[in-house]
Design a protein around this motif. Structure first.
Motif, short mmCIF file in Angstrom:
data_model
loop_
_atom_site.label_atom_id
_atom_site.label_comp_id
_atom_site.label_asym_id
_atom_site.label_seq_id
_atom_site.Cartn_x
_atom_site.Cartn_y
_atom_site.Cartn_z
N PRO A 183 6.92 1.98 0.29
CA PRO A 183 8.26 2.57 0.49
C PRO A 183 9.18 2.32 -0.71
N ILE A 184 8.93 3.02 -1.79
CA ILE A 184 9.68 2.81 -3.02
C ILE A 184 11.15 3.18 -2.84
N GLU A 185 11.43 4.08 -1.88
CA GLU A 185 12.82 4.46 -1.62
C GLU A 185 13.66 3.26 -1.23
N ALA A 227 -4.70 -0.77 4.53
CA ALA A 227 -4.54 -2.21 4.31
C ALA A 227 -3.07 -2.62 4.27
N GLU A 228 -2.20 -1.75 3.73
CA GLU A 228 -0.81 -2.15 3.56
C GLU A 228 0.02 -1.97 4.83
N GLY A 229 -0.55 -1.31 5.83
CA GLY A 229 0.16 -1.23 7.08
C GLY A 229 1.22 -0.15 7.08
N PRO A 230 2.20 -0.26 7.95
CA PRO A 230 3.21 0.80 8.10
C PRO A 230 4.03 1.00 6.84
N LEU A 231 4.43 2.22 6.63
CA LEU A 231 5.17 2.57 5.42
C LEU A 231 6.65 2.21 5.53
N THR A 289 10.12 8.07 2.60
CA THR A 289 8.73 7.62 2.51
C THR A 289 7.85 8.39 3.46
N ALA A 290 8.31 8.60 4.68
CA ALA A 290 7.52 9.35 5.66
C ALA A 290 7.32 10.79 5.21
N ASN A 298 3.61 14.81 2.86
CA ASN A 298 3.18 15.70 1.79
C ASN A 298 1.82 15.29 1.26
N TYR A 299 1.57 13.97 1.17
CA TYR A 299 0.27 13.46 0.73
C TYR A 299 -0.83 13.88 1.69
#
Length: 504
Positions: free
Chosen positions: A348-350, A498-502, A471-472, A477-478
Motif C-alpha cells: 500500500p504505497i499510497e 505472503a504479504e497479506g492484506p493490502l 491500493t485496492a 487493475n493488476y
C-alpha cells in the motif's frame, strides 16, 4: 522481489542479478543532476518570457494581446507534447528523446533570437514548448529506472529543486536581460544554456531505460552508448547489441494511464494544486504593482520568496518521504531493500507516501486564505512576502509527495504517467488563468484566494480517497490485467499471498 532479467527475459549476469540498479549512489546523483538540468528549462522557458512581453510588443509592433497569444500557444502545446514523447521514452530509451528534444530546443531558441517577425515568434514558441515540455515527464522515468522505492523520495526532491527554481529565477533573469541588452538575449541565454545541457547529456548520460538495459548491466544498442566506455559503464561483458523486444511507442498510452481510477483521482488532485500554483504566480505582478506601486524591475524580486520556500522544502521532503516509507514497511513486518528494491504491486504505497501530507496541505489552505485577505486589506508588503515563502514551501512539498507517489504507482511507465498528469494540470491551469483577472476584479483578492483554498481542500479530499481506496483499485487493475493475459511473474503472485492484506 523477482530476480532481475534482461529485456528479452534472459537472466542478467549473476554479479548484478540481485541489484535493482548497478549504478552507484554518486553515479545516480550525477544522472539525476543532468536530467534535472534539462527539466529546469521547462518552467524557466515560460517564466523568463514574462518580463519581456511589453518590449516584444513594441519591438514587433503588435498589441499586448497578440504577445499574450504566444503565451497561450506555449501552454497549449505544453499540454499535449509530453503525451507524444512520454511513451517513446519508456519504450525506446531515455537518451534518444533527450538528444532529440534538446536539439529541437536549441534550434527553436536560436531561431527566436534571430527572428524579427511576430509570426515567426508565434510558431517558434510552439516549437520551443514541443521540444522542452516533455523533459518534465522523462525525468521521473529516469528516477524509476535507477532508484528503489526506499530512496526514490530523495531523488524526486532533488529534481523538484530544479523544477521550482526555474519559475523563481526566470523572471529575474528575463527582467535583467531585457533591461540590460534587449529581449533577444533571453533566447540567446536559453540557446547557450540548452546547448551546454545537450553536450553534457550526449557525453555523459548513460541509457537507463529498463526496457533496454535492464538494471544497467545489459549492453545497449551501439547507437545508445556513450562515446567513452569509461563513463558509468557496468556491463558484465560486451555481447554486442542488446536483444530486447521492440515495441511501437503509443502516445495514447498516457490516456489509458489517466483513465485508471487510482491515477485519475490523484492526477485531478494535483491538477487543482497546480491550478492554484499557476494562478498565484500569475497574479503576483498585477497585485503588487496595483497595491504597493512597485516598479517594473522590482516585480521580478516578488517571485523570490515563493521560489526560496519551494527550494528549501526540497532539502527535507526527500528524507521525510524515505523515512515514512521505511516506517510503513517495518510497521507491516516487511523489510526495506535499498539494493534489490521492494515489490510495490502488493504494497500500500499510497499510505506510505500520503501519510505525511495532511499537515502540509492544511497549512497550504490557511496560507492561501490569509494571503488573499492580507492583500485585500493592503497590509505591509512584508506580510504577503512571508506568506509567499510559506506557500512555496508547502506547495512544493505537496508536489514532491505527489510526483513520488505517481512514479511508484506507475513505475513501469513513469514517463507516460507524468505525461498523463501533465494533460490534466496544464489544461486546468490554462483555463483558470484566462478567468483569473476578471475574477479578481469582480470579487477581490480576498475571496479569490479563499476560493483557491477551497480548491486545495477539494484536492485534500481526493488524496484522502486515494489513501483509502487507491491500493485496492490498483490491485484490481493488476488482477484485470492478469486475467486478460498480461505477463506477471509467479514470484509477485506468491508475494501477494505472503504479504497479506493490502489495506489496514
Amino acid at each position: 522481489m523477482s530476480a532481475k532479467t534482461t529485456p528479452d527475459n534472459e537472466p542478467a549476469s549473476a554479479e548484478f542479478a540481485d541489484q535493482y540498479s548497478v549504478f552507484t549512489t554518486p553515479e545516480k546523483w550525477c544522472i539525476v543532476a543532468m536530467v534535472a538540468y534539462a527539466t529546469w528549462f521547462s518552467g524557466l522557458s515560460s517564466f523568463i518570457y514574462f518580463p519581456a512581453i511589453h518590449d516584444l510588443s513594441q519591438a514587433l509592433s503588435v498589441s499586448i494581446d497578440d504577445i499574450n497569444l504566444t503565451v497561450t500557444s506555449y501552454l497549449a502545446v505544453a499540454t499535449v507534447a509530453p503525451a507524444l514523447f512520454g511513451d517513446f521514452a519508456d519504450v525506446l530509451g531515455r537518451r534518444p528523446v533527450y538528444l532529440i528534444t534538446l536539439t529541437l530546443y536549441f534550434v527553436a531558441n536560436l531561431s527566436i533570437a534571430l527572428s524579427k517577425s511576430y509570426s515567426a515568434l508565434l510558431g517558434l514558441r510552439a516549437l520551443q514548448a514541443l521540444a522542452i515540455s516533455g523533459t518534465n515527464s522523462f525525468v521521473y522515468g529516469v528516477i524509476a529506472d535507477i532508484a528503489t522505492p526506499a530512496e526514490r523520495g530523495s531523488f524526486v526532491s532533488g529534481v523538484s529543486f530544479s523544477v521550482t527554481i526555474g519559475p523563481a529565477v526566470g523572471p529575474i533573469i528575463g527582467g535583467l536581460l531585457t533591461y540590460a541588452v534587449g529581449w533577444s538575449w533571453i533566447f540567446w541565454f536559453l540557446c547557450i544554456a540548452g546547448a551546454l545541457c545537450l553536450l553534457l547529456i550526449a557525453l555523459f548520460l548513460p541509457e537507463t531505460c529498463r526496457n533496454v538495459v535492464g538494471n544497467g548491466s545489459i549492453p545497449p544498442p551501439k547507437y545508445l552508448r556513450l562515446p567513452s566506455r569509461i563513463v558509468m559503464c557496468h556491463w558484465s561483458k560486451d555481447n554486442g547489441v542488446a536483444r530486447y523486444k521492440w515495441q511501437i511507442p503509443n502516445p495514447l498510452r498516457s490516456i489509458r494511464i489517466l483513465l485508471r481510477k487510482d491515477n485519475a483521482v490523484v492526477m485531478l488532485a494535483a491538477g487543482l494544486l497546480y491550478l492554484v500554483y499557476t494562478c498565484n504566480c500569475t497574479s503576483l505582478s498585477v497585485l503588487f504593482v496595483e497595491i504597493y506601486g512597485l516598479k517594473q524591475w522590482q516585480i521580478s524580486l516578488v517571485y523570490l520568496p515563493f521560489g526560496i520556500g519551494a527550494a528549501v522544502s526540497t532539502f527535507f521532503s526527500g528524507p521525510m518521504m524515505d523515512a515514512a516509507y521505511r516506517h510503513a514497511r517495518s510497521s507491516r513486518g516487511l523489510p526495506t531493500n535499498k539494493a534489490a528494491g521492494d515489490d510495490l504491486d502488493t504494497f500500500p504505497i499510497e499510505k506510505a507516501r500520503l501519510g505525511i501530507m495532511w499537515p502540509v496541505l492544511s497549512v497550504t489552505v490557511l496560507t492561501l486564505v490569509a494571503h488573499g485577505w492580507v492583500l485585500e486589506y493592503r497590509q505591509h508588503i512584508a506580510i504577503p512576502l512571508c506568506l509567499q515563502f510559506i506557500l512555496g514551501l508547502c506547495l512544493q512539498f505537496d508536489f514532491s509527495i505527489y510526483n513520488t507517489l505517481l512514479t511508484d504507482k506507475n513505475h513501469r511507465a513513469a514517463a507516460a504517467a507524468q505525461a498523463a498528469s501533465n494533460i490534466v494540470r496544464c489544461t486546468l491551469a490554462t483555463v483558470s488563468v484566462a478567468f483569473l483577472q476578471p475574477m479578481m476584479e469582480k470579487i477581490g483578492s480576498g475571496w479569490t484566494f479563499t476560493l483557491f483554498g477551497g480548491l486545495c481542500l477539494t484536492a485534500t479530499g481526493l488524496f484522502c480517497i486515494d489513501y483509502h481506496k487507491g491500493t485496492a483499485w490498483r490491485q484490481q487493475n493488476y488482477h484485470n490485467a492478469s486475467s486478460s493475459g498480461s505477463p506477471k511473474s509467479v514470484v509477485s503472485k506468491v508475494t501477494l499471498l505472503a504479504e497479506g492484506p493490502l489495506v489496514d
